[in-house]
Design an enzyme around this catalytic site. Sequence first.
Site, short mmCIF file in Angstrom:
data_model
loop_
_atom_site.label_atom_id
_atom_site.label_comp_id
_atom_site.label_asym_id
_atom_site.label_seq_id
_atom_site.Cartn_x
_atom_site.Cartn_y
_atom_site.Cartn_z
N SER A 128 -24.10 -38.98 6.77
CA SER A 128 -25.51 -39.37 6.89
C SER A 128 -25.64 -40.56 7.82
CB SER A 128 -26.00 -39.75 5.49
OG SER A 128 -27.22 -40.44 5.58
N TYR A 153 -25.54 -44.77 -2.72
CA TYR A 153 -25.49 -43.45 -2.07
C TYR A 153 -24.88 -43.58 -0.67
CZ TYR A 153 -27.19 -39.79 1.02
OH TYR A 153 -27.25 -38.82 1.99
N LYS A 157 -21.12 -42.25 1.21
CA LYS A 157 -20.92 -41.56 2.49
C LYS A 157 -19.93 -42.34 3.37
CE LYS A 157 -23.60 -38.04 1.74
NZ LYS A 157 -23.00 -36.72 1.49
C1 UD1 Z 1 -32.19 -41.61 3.31
C2 UD1 Z 1 -31.08 -41.68 4.33
C3 UD1 Z 1 -30.70 -40.29 4.74
C4 UD1 Z 1 -30.37 -39.46 3.53
C5 UD1 Z 1 -31.55 -39.44 2.58
C6 UD1 Z 1 -31.18 -38.72 1.31
C7 UD1 Z 1 -31.32 -43.74 5.62
C8 UD1 Z 1 -31.78 -44.34 6.88
N1 UD1 Z 1 -31.52 -42.43 5.51
O1 UD1 Z 1 -33.29 -41.12 3.99
O2 UD1 Z 1 -29.58 -40.35 5.58
O3 UD1 Z 1 -30.05 -38.15 3.92
O4 UD1 Z 1 -31.89 -40.77 2.24
O5 UD1 Z 1 -32.26 -38.68 0.42
O6 UD1 Z 1 -30.77 -44.38 4.75
N2 UD1 Z 1 -41.46 -42.68 2.34
C9 UD1 Z 1 -42.73 -43.06 1.97
N3 UD1 Z 1 -43.25 -42.52 0.82
C10 UD1 Z 1 -42.58 -41.61 0.07
C11 UD1 Z 1 -41.28 -41.21 0.48
C12 UD1 Z 1 -40.75 -41.78 1.62
O7 UD1 Z 1 -43.36 -43.89 2.61
O8 UD1 Z 1 -43.10 -41.18 -0.97
C13 UD1 Z 1 -40.89 -43.25 3.57
C14 UD1 Z 1 -39.66 -44.08 3.31
O9 UD1 Z 1 -39.94 -45.39 3.02
C15 UD1 Z 1 -38.93 -43.90 4.65
C16 UD1 Z 1 -39.34 -42.54 5.14
O10 UD1 Z 1 -40.51 -42.20 4.40
O11 UD1 Z 1 -39.38 -44.85 5.55
C17 UD1 Z 1 -38.31 -41.47 4.90
O12 UD1 Z 1 -37.89 -41.56 3.54
P1 UD1 Z 1 -36.97 -40.43 2.89
O13 UD1 Z 1 -37.49 -39.10 3.22
O14 UD1 Z 1 -36.79 -40.78 1.44
O15 UD1 Z 1 -35.60 -40.55 3.64
P2 UD1 Z 1 -34.69 -41.83 3.95
O16 UD1 Z 1 -34.77 -42.81 2.85
O17 UD1 Z 1 -34.96 -42.27 5.33
#
Ligand code: UD1
Length: 341
Positions: A128, A153, A157
């Site tokens: 990841s 997590y 990785k």
């Molecule tokens: C993270 C990891 C990714 C991993 C994944 C597994 C990092 C950079 N990435 O993804 O490699 O495969 O976890 O789950 O660490 N968000 C909102 N509201 C929500 C959900 C998400 O605003 O309800 C935002 C988050 O703050 C983030 C973005 O959307 O900025 C993406 O979030 P998400 O889809 O959870 O993935 P990551 O946390 O980036």
Amino acid sequence: MQGKKILVTGGTGYIGSHTIIELITQGYSVVCVDNCINSDKSSLMSIHQITGVSVPFFQVDLCDSYETKKIFTAHPDISGVIHFAALKAVGESVEKPILYFRNNLDALINVLDLSIQNGVKAFIFSSSCTVYGEVLKSPVDENTPLQAAESPYGRTKQIGEQIIEDSVKNEMTQSILLRYFNPAGAHPSGLLGESPINQPQNLVPVITETAIGKRDTMTVFGNDYETKDGSCIRDYIHVCDLARAHILALSYIFNGRQKVPVEIFNVGIGNGLTVLEVIKAFEKESGLRLKYKVGPRRPGDVVAIYSDHAKASKELGWYPQYNVNDIMRTAWAWEQKRQQR
Ligand code: UD1
């Protein structure tokens, strides 16, 4: 690669099931294992509907080395392993670190050990972009120094990659570590997509669940970051593009093009989008207004990360074919299909 047998761990899960379809389409034979704690066997039915193939399936917890060994005994001709099986909720890993270390690392050690013992030629690991931690600038290439992981997590990785680097040294087994950015979207057939048993926490399924009414509203985690609109930046990659990268990685090893025991490739489309831009892309594709509010930052989130995938393009011949609009269209079609069921 006609007929080569590939063991897919975590094969009923989101990325695993899409990769199985791509493997079958490319002429591989597939064996699937999953413990089904966060996915169910219905994805095997979708795989059958799409490809016409019934994949042999073992419901096994890979932390159980005795049960895992039985898979290799039943299929002594496995040439490649794609190891997806892992827990992946960042927030949960902060609350239950031991669960994450035990599950993700014990399973990896068992599968890797058996792969090496059984002379498996290609071992592909689902890593990841989270291994890069809080990066100073994007895009990140594979030489970007790794920072401390932001969550247990992420640490599983990083440690997983190190376990493979230390263990894959003989001439028989070679490994590729694929560092995924943010996988999203669904199969264009509309028959397969993300359907976790636990409530999804990732942005795209949260958006589609809100739009369909499973959630009243959703929260954007922070709009006070130093980005163009204040929300976090990520690199969203269509799950089918990601699935294809695994097949190209296998070919790279099987065709003798890999010169070192372990290679690393970023798999992201290289386009950084903010959370608010992703929401806008959804609204454009669906024609709906999404109900969301802005809340506080989520612990463990990095501000911004997106990929430089030049190495995957040059060495593997991998190029993304889908963009964020495709991601939103297919994810939304899948959510509506699930609703009808
Ligand atoms: C993270 C990891 C990714 C991993 C994944 C597994 C990092 C950079 N990435 O993804 O490699 O495969 O976890 O789950 O660490 N968000 C909102 N509201 C929500 C959900 C998400 O605003 O309800 C935002 C988050 O703050 C983030 C973005 O959307 O900025 C993406 O979030 P998400 O889809 O959870 O993935 P990551 O946390 O980036």
